[in-house]
Design a protein around this motif. Sequence first.
Motif, PDB file in Angstrom:
ATOM      1  N   LEU A 252     -16.767  -5.985  -0.939  1.00 35.12           N
ATOM      2  CA  LEU A 252     -17.798  -6.391  -0.783  1.00 35.12           C
ATOM      3  C   LEU A 252     -18.633  -5.825  -2.439  1.00 35.12           C
ATOM      4  O   LEU A 252     -18.786  -6.237  -2.484  1.00 35.12           O
ATOM      5  CB  LEU A 252     -18.591  -5.878   0.126  1.00 35.12           C
ATOM      6  CG  LEU A 252     -19.933  -6.498   0.103  1.00 35.12           C
ATOM      7  CD1 LEU A 252     -20.283  -8.173  -0.121  1.00 35.12           C
ATOM      8  CD2 LEU A 252     -20.782  -5.680   1.258  1.00 35.12           C
ATOM      9  N   LEU A 253     -17.774  -4.347  -2.821  1.00 40.90           N
ATOM     10  CA  LEU A 253     -19.112  -3.590  -3.401  1.00 40.90           C
ATOM     11  C   LEU A 253     -18.200  -4.187  -4.796  1.00 40.90           C
ATOM     12  O   LEU A 253     -18.767  -4.919  -5.880  1.00 40.90           O
ATOM     13  CB  LEU A 253     -18.342  -2.403  -3.176  1.00 40.90           C
ATOM     14  CG  LEU A 253     -18.844  -0.940  -4.488  1.00 40.90           C
ATOM     15  CD1 LEU A 253     -20.231  -1.068  -4.436  1.00 40.90           C
ATOM     16  CD2 LEU A 253     -18.428  -0.002  -4.268  1.00 40.90           C
TER      17      LEU A 253
ATOM     18  N   SER B 104     -17.560  -7.293  -5.081  1.00 41.24           N
ATOM     19  CA  SER B 104     -17.861  -8.712  -5.338  1.00 41.24           C
ATOM     20  C   SER B 104     -19.607  -8.369  -5.757  1.00 41.24           C
ATOM     21  O   SER B 104     -20.017  -8.466  -6.977  1.00 41.24           O
ATOM     22  CB  SER B 104     -17.814  -9.064  -3.963  1.00 41.24           C
ATOM     23  OG  SER B 104     -18.532  -8.519  -3.343  1.00 41.24           O
ATOM     24  N   LEU B 105     -20.372  -7.494  -5.203  1.00 40.58           N
ATOM     25  CA  LEU B 105     -21.184  -7.519  -5.840  1.00 40.58           C
ATOM     26  C   LEU B 105     -21.307  -6.669  -7.508  1.00 40.58           C
ATOM     27  O   LEU B 105     -21.815  -6.923  -8.299  1.00 40.58           O
ATOM     28  CB  LEU B 105     -22.231  -5.737  -4.554  1.00 40.58           C
ATOM     29  CG  LEU B 105     -22.278  -6.563  -3.324  1.00 40.58           C
ATOM     30  CD1 LEU B 105     -22.872  -5.577  -3.096  1.00 40.58           C
ATOM     31  CD2 LEU B 105     -23.260  -7.634  -3.063  1.00 40.58           C
ATOM     32  N   THR B 106     -20.652  -6.175  -7.610  1.00 42.41           N
ATOM     33  CA  THR B 106     -20.816  -5.440  -8.984  1.00 42.41           C
ATOM     34  C   THR B 106     -19.703  -6.257 -10.147  1.00 42.41           C
ATOM     35  O   THR B 106     -19.441  -5.390 -11.146  1.00 42.41           O
ATOM     36  CB  THR B 106     -19.731  -3.552  -9.111  1.00 42.41           C
ATOM     37  OG1 THR B 106     -18.779  -3.846  -8.333  1.00 42.41           O
ATOM     38  CG2 THR B 106     -20.457  -2.530  -8.574  1.00 42.41           C
ATOM     39  N   ASN B 107     -19.387  -7.100  -9.884  1.00 43.09           N
ATOM     40  CA  ASN B 107     -18.671  -8.173 -10.834  1.00 43.09           C
ATOM     41  C   ASN B 107     -17.889  -7.073 -11.696  1.00 43.09           C
ATOM     42  O   ASN B 107     -17.122  -7.370 -12.372  1.00 43.09           O
ATOM     43  CB  ASN B 107     -19.603  -8.722 -11.900  1.00 43.09           C
ATOM     44  CG  ASN B 107     -20.219  -9.632 -11.239  1.00 43.09           C
ATOM     45  OD1 ASN B 107     -20.729 -10.514  -9.800  1.00 43.09           O
ATOM     46  ND2 ASN B 107     -21.801  -9.448 -11.717  1.00 43.09           N
TER      47      ASN B 107
ATOM     48  N   TYR C 168     -22.549   0.289 -12.303  1.00 44.86           N
ATOM     49  CA  TYR C 168     -22.669  -0.886 -12.467  1.00 44.86           C
ATOM     50  C   TYR C 168     -24.439  -0.073 -12.290  1.00 44.86           C
ATOM     51  O   TYR C 168     -25.535  -1.051 -12.361  1.00 44.86           O
ATOM     52  CB  TYR C 168     -21.975  -1.330 -11.374  1.00 44.86           C
ATOM     53  CG  TYR C 168     -23.338  -2.737 -11.359  1.00 44.86           C
ATOM     54  CD1 TYR C 168     -23.176  -3.723 -12.222  1.00 44.86           C
ATOM     55  CD2 TYR C 168     -24.037  -2.750  -9.651  1.00 44.86           C
ATOM     56  CE1 TYR C 168     -24.609  -4.779 -12.036  1.00 44.86           C
ATOM     57  CE2 TYR C 168     -24.473  -3.348  -9.564  1.00 44.86           C
ATOM     58  CZ  TYR C 168     -24.874  -4.686  -9.999  1.00 44.86           C
ATOM     59  OH  TYR C 168     -25.833  -5.563 -10.242  1.00 44.86           O
TER      60      TYR C 168
END
Length: 153
Positions: free
Chosen positions: A17-18, A20-23, A39
């Motif tokens: 999840l982290l 994906s959130l930070t690309n 990020y």
Amino acid sequence: MVSREHKRAALHEKLQLLRSLTNSHALRKSSIILDASKYIQELKQKVNRLNQEIESAHNSTVRDNPLPSVTVETLKKGLLINVFSEKSCPGLLVAVLEAIESLGVSVVEAKASCTNAFFLELFGGEGESVDAQVVKEAVLHAVRSFHGSSDEA
């Protein structure tokens, strides 16, 4: 054993999840966390930049337009007068009320705040035939006179 597997799966899920959130395209835990840290730093810089832009826009607005804004609306039963300034103006309330009183307009209800900014919302002239433009000019004159006298002081 089962508890350890649940913790490991939960950690993996949170890392994904982290990621994906930070690309992030990293695969290792340490790289994902490092990318997240970078990020967060980028976001902090963006926030600081935006705060500086807001502050600079606010300061230029206050410098460009030091006089309060005045609006006067004609309602079915009277007038609605609004005066707003982004900075506190001690004594302006009295000047505006005196200007309205000098026109013979009765004040039915008024709300004022003079703490960090100046705000006045006033309802008056109920049942009276008063021209909104005349009232606006009188209030603007009071505001200009007030600011002229406070600038000299």
